[in-house]
Scaffold this active site. Structure first.
Site, PDB file in Angstrom:
ATOM      1  N   ARG A 253      19.501   9.144 -14.388  1.00 31.88           N
ATOM      2  CA  ARG A 253      19.376   9.559 -15.787  1.00 31.88           C
ATOM      3  C   ARG A 253      19.007   8.426 -16.736  1.00 31.88           C
ATOM      4  O   ARG A 253      18.861   8.643 -17.937  1.00 31.88           O
ATOM      5  CB  ARG A 253      20.669  10.242 -16.237  1.00 31.88           C
ATOM      6  CG  ARG A 253      20.887  11.539 -15.446  1.00 31.88           C
ATOM      7  CD  ARG A 253      22.108  12.284 -15.894  1.00 31.88           C
ATOM      8  NE  ARG A 253      21.990  12.745 -17.274  1.00 31.88           N
ATOM      9  CZ  ARG A 253      22.974  13.359 -17.929  1.00 31.88           C
ATOM     10  NH1 ARG A 253      24.136  13.561 -17.340  1.00 31.88           N
ATOM     11  NH2 ARG A 253      22.796  13.759 -19.166  1.00 31.88           N
TER      12      ARG A 253
ATOM     13  N   PRO B 254      32.205   5.603 -14.545  1.00 32.66           N
ATOM     14  CA  PRO B 254      33.133   4.893 -13.669  1.00 32.66           C
ATOM     15  C   PRO B 254      34.239   4.284 -14.518  1.00 32.66           C
ATOM     16  O   PRO B 254      34.017   3.978 -15.689  1.00 32.66           O
ATOM     17  CB  PRO B 254      32.276   3.792 -13.064  1.00 32.66           C
ATOM     18  CG  PRO B 254      31.229   3.534 -14.093  1.00 32.66           C
ATOM     19  CD  PRO B 254      30.977   4.852 -14.786  1.00 32.66           C
ATOM     20  N   GLU B 255      35.402   4.155 -13.959  1.00 28.20           N
ATOM     21  CA  GLU B 255      36.477   3.467 -14.665  1.00 28.20           C
ATOM     22  C   GLU B 255      36.725   2.120 -13.992  1.00 28.20           C
ATOM     23  O   GLU B 255      36.039   1.745 -13.049  1.00 28.20           O
ATOM     24  CB  GLU B 255      37.732   4.339 -14.691  1.00 28.20           C
ATOM     25  CG  GLU B 255      37.486   5.624 -15.511  1.00 28.20           C
ATOM     26  CD  GLU B 255      38.760   6.377 -15.848  1.00 28.20           C
ATOM     27  OE1 GLU B 255      39.818   5.733 -15.909  1.00 28.20           O
ATOM     28  OE2 GLU B 255      38.688   7.589 -16.044  1.00 28.20           O
TER      29      GLU B 255
END
Ligand SMILES: [Zn+2]
Length: 296
Positions: free
Chosen positions: A122, A2-3
């Site tokens: 993950r 994500p930014e």
């Protein structure tokens, strides 16, 4: 990953839901996701605020501590109220809408009237409990560069942050979190195109005007992305579980082969700073002595 706009959107969503609620239980299903879960003493503690620093989510508590959350690649926060209200943010798999907990659930916070799930397929994401007053001393926060959307972030602040990186490419510098917090590949490419600066140009070759344009465009683009629901990468959805729409507004990112909206040249994809980089070879002149080669 994500930014900044995606994480900002997550924070704004949670900020409307968490403050005022208390924690009544914590279950950690994967120790590495929240190593302090058992010793944190969170029962009865209330939420006071949710904010962002760079790509980190800071959930403040009324006991002087805060939960620092990094979603990394596949992290997700899903808030489910007892009355059915639901709010999922992060990696856009079915866990956002399915019955929880599920196989990706790593931490469960039981709250008054609701449950907050930290899902992370993950397992790269993490939660840390920290003393709020000492947050700024944390190595990974202390080293962070300025926030591009803060009121104090001026073109001069950007110029100062860039100064020690004069020999690296401007794209590498923008991606360096110690130079500027929260900007990743998408927004670096978009801002450099908008400012008409080639990503491979050495920082030291940029004029004050170049830096001023870059400063302005970074802010415009990040704000537009937040306004559009924050999400930009295909792996991220916004705080209400909707896919963000920023990529519809992107002018070069993933648009190789299409025409530059400014000059009509064909946008290319190349590699700069080890990253796939999208640019217009006409609007963004390559540094002297180099040429652009299209990459896969
Ligand atoms: Zn162009």
């Amino acid at each position: 990953m994500p930014e900044l706009p995606e994480v900002e959107t997550v924070c704004r969503g949670l900020a409307a839901l968490l403050p005022g609620r208390r924690i009544s239980g914590v279950e950690c299903l994967n120790a590495k996701s929240f190593p302090q879960a058992d010793s944190a003493g969170l029962i009865g503690v209330g939420f006071t605020a949710v904010r962002r620093r760079a790509k980190l989510i800071i959930i403040e508590l009324d006991n002087g501590h805060c939960l620092l959350v990094h979603l990394k690649m596949t992290g997700q926060l899903v808030f489910v109220a007892d009355d059915g209200e639901r709010f999922g943010a992060g990696h856009p798999n079915d866990s956002l809408v399915n019955r929880l907990p599920d196989r990706s659930t790593r931490v469960i916070f039981r709250l008054t009237g609701a449950t907050l799930y930290f899902n992370d397929q993950r397992k790269f994401g993490w939660i840390l409990l920290l003393d709020t007053d000492r947050l700024a001393e944390q190595p990974f926060l202390r080293k962070l560069g300025p926030e591009p959307l803060s009121d104090t972030f001026s073109a001069e602040v950007l110029a100062q942050a860039l100064r020690p990186r004069s020999r690296t490419s401007i794209k590498a510098a923008l991606l360096d979190q110690t130079v500027l917090a929260g900007v990743g590949n998408i927004y670096a490419d978009e801002a450099l195109w908008a400012a008409e600066v080639h990503p491979a140009r050495p920082v030291g070759s940029l004029s004050a005007d170049d830096i001023a344009r870059l400063w302005r465009e970074l802010r415009v683009i990040l704000q537009l992305s937040i306004d559009q629901g924050g999400s930009s990468d295909r792996n991220y959805v916004d705080a209400t579980g909707q896919r963000g729409s920023y990529l519809r507004f992107a002018r070069v990112f993933r648009r190789q082969g299409q025409l530059c909206p400014r000059c009509g040249s064909t946008i290319i994809k190349t590699r700069v700073a080890g990253r796939g980089t999208h640019l217009c070879p006409t609007c963004q002149l390559a540094p002297v002595g180099t040429t652009d080669a299209a990459a896969r």
